[in-house]
Design a protein around this motif. Structure first.
Motif, PDB file in Angstrom:
ATOM      1  N   LYS A   3     -51.697  74.682  62.574  1.00 14.34           N
ATOM      2  CA  LYS A   3     -53.051  74.293  62.183  1.00 14.34           C
ATOM      3  C   LYS A   3     -52.973  73.285  61.050  1.00 14.34           C
ATOM      4  O   LYS A   3     -52.164  73.415  60.120  1.00 14.34           O
ATOM      5  N   ARG A   8     -63.275  70.607  60.490  1.00 13.37           N
ATOM      6  CA  ARG A   8     -62.186  71.527  60.785  1.00 13.37           C
ATOM      7  C   ARG A   8     -61.288  70.933  61.875  1.00 13.37           C
ATOM      8  O   ARG A   8     -61.771  70.289  62.805  1.00 13.37           O
ATOM      9  N   HIS A   9     -59.994  71.137  61.764  1.00 17.22           N
ATOM     10  CA  HIS A   9     -59.034  70.636  62.748  1.00 17.22           C
ATOM     11  C   HIS A   9     -58.063  71.745  63.090  1.00 17.22           C
ATOM     12  O   HIS A   9     -57.551  72.431  62.204  1.00 17.22           O
ATOM     13  N   GLY A  10     -57.800  71.894  64.370  1.00 18.20           N
ATOM     14  CA  GLY A  10     -56.943  72.978  64.801  1.00 18.20           C
ATOM     15  C   GLY A  10     -55.558  72.533  65.231  1.00 18.20           C
ATOM     16  O   GLY A  10     -54.625  73.320  65.206  1.00 18.20           O
ATOM     17  N   ARG A  19     -56.857  74.488  56.314  1.00 15.52           N
ATOM     18  CA  ARG A  19     -57.679  75.686  56.318  1.00 15.52           C
ATOM     19  C   ARG A  19     -58.971  75.449  57.081  1.00 15.52           C
ATOM     20  O   ARG A  19     -59.454  74.300  57.189  1.00 15.52           O
ATOM     21  N   GLN A  20     -59.527  76.529  57.601  1.00 13.47           N
ATOM     22  CA  GLN A  20     -60.716  76.425  58.448  1.00 13.47           C
ATOM     23  C   GLN A  20     -61.934  76.009  57.634  1.00 13.47           C
ATOM     24  O   GLN A  20     -62.715  75.177  58.074  1.00 13.47           O
ATOM     25  N   LYS A  21     -62.063  76.555  56.447  1.00 13.91           N
ATOM     26  CA  LYS A  21     -63.237  76.247  55.617  1.00 13.91           C
ATOM     27  C   LYS A  21     -62.799  75.844  54.221  1.00 13.91           C
ATOM     28  O   LYS A  21     -61.696  76.168  53.776  1.00 13.91           O
TER      29      LYS A  21
END
Length: 208
Positions: free
Chosen positions: A63, A74-76, A66-68
């Protein structure tokens, strides 16, 4: 319609061929020609083009962040299409371009093309001949004698002849085929069409 048959030295042999109006004298159908040529060209395409999709790209699956709380979107995965080097969205995939046409339509297209060439006055008949060995110079001389050299010429034989084919292989504007290989594209792509005597009888026989 009658046409004179020429010798390979360019002189008339004294023989005439009677052409079947059902093959050389029909009202040409332009749409049939279009469809047959389109199918021929489509069949020449390899259709091997390919781009990698997201699951095929050899990058890390870690990933990106971080998601937030990062202050941005957001980037996965770095494999995502919005990254340079990422997978392509809806990219090309290998497939065949060919499509089916009915035999009668293809026959109509060929006869339409032959009728066009006869109307244009670019059809020549030459008596049957053979070559003992591949000789490009001799074949060029034959074309010159028939006034068929210098522009795209289709040479149609009653049956395969390796020596005639090999004699013409280095000539950019000459296409030598047998009557089994005759097609609408080859006819329409040629300026001059030279038939070896006997081809017309095979075409009539196969029309029945």
């Amino acid at each position: 319609m009658e046409l004179s048959v020429y010798k390979i030295d360019g002189s008339e042999s004294g023989k005439k061929v009677v052409l079947d109006d059902a093959i050389f004298g029909i009202q040409p159908n332009d749409h049939a020609i279009y469809l047959d040529v389109k199918q021929y060209l489509a069949n020449q395409r390899q259709g091997t083009h390919k781009s990698k999709e997201r699951w095929e790209v050899a990058y890390s699956t870690k990933k990106m962040g971080r998601q937030k709380g990062g202050g941005g979107a957001r980037h996965g995965s770095i494999k995502a299409p919005n990254y340079v080097g990422g997978g392509t969205v809806f990219g090309p995939k290998p497939h065949l371009y060919g499509f089916k046409l009915n035999k009668k339509l293809k026959q109509l297209a060929r006869f339409s093309a032959l009728s066009y060439k006869l109307q244009e006055g670019v059809v020549t008949f030459v008596e049957e001949f053979s070559m003992d060995a591949p000789k490009t110079k001799e074949f060029i001389k034959i074309l010159d004698n028939l006034k068929a050299n210098g522009r795209r010429t289709l040479f149609v034989l009653p049956s395969n002849s390796d020596n005639i084919y090999l004699s013409s292989r280095n000539l950019q504007n000459v296409n030598v085929i047998s009557v089994d290989e005759i097609n609408t594209y080859a006819i329409m792509n040629a300026y001059n069409v030279v038939f070896v005597d006997g081809v017309q009888d095979i075409l009539v026989e196969r029309r029945k």
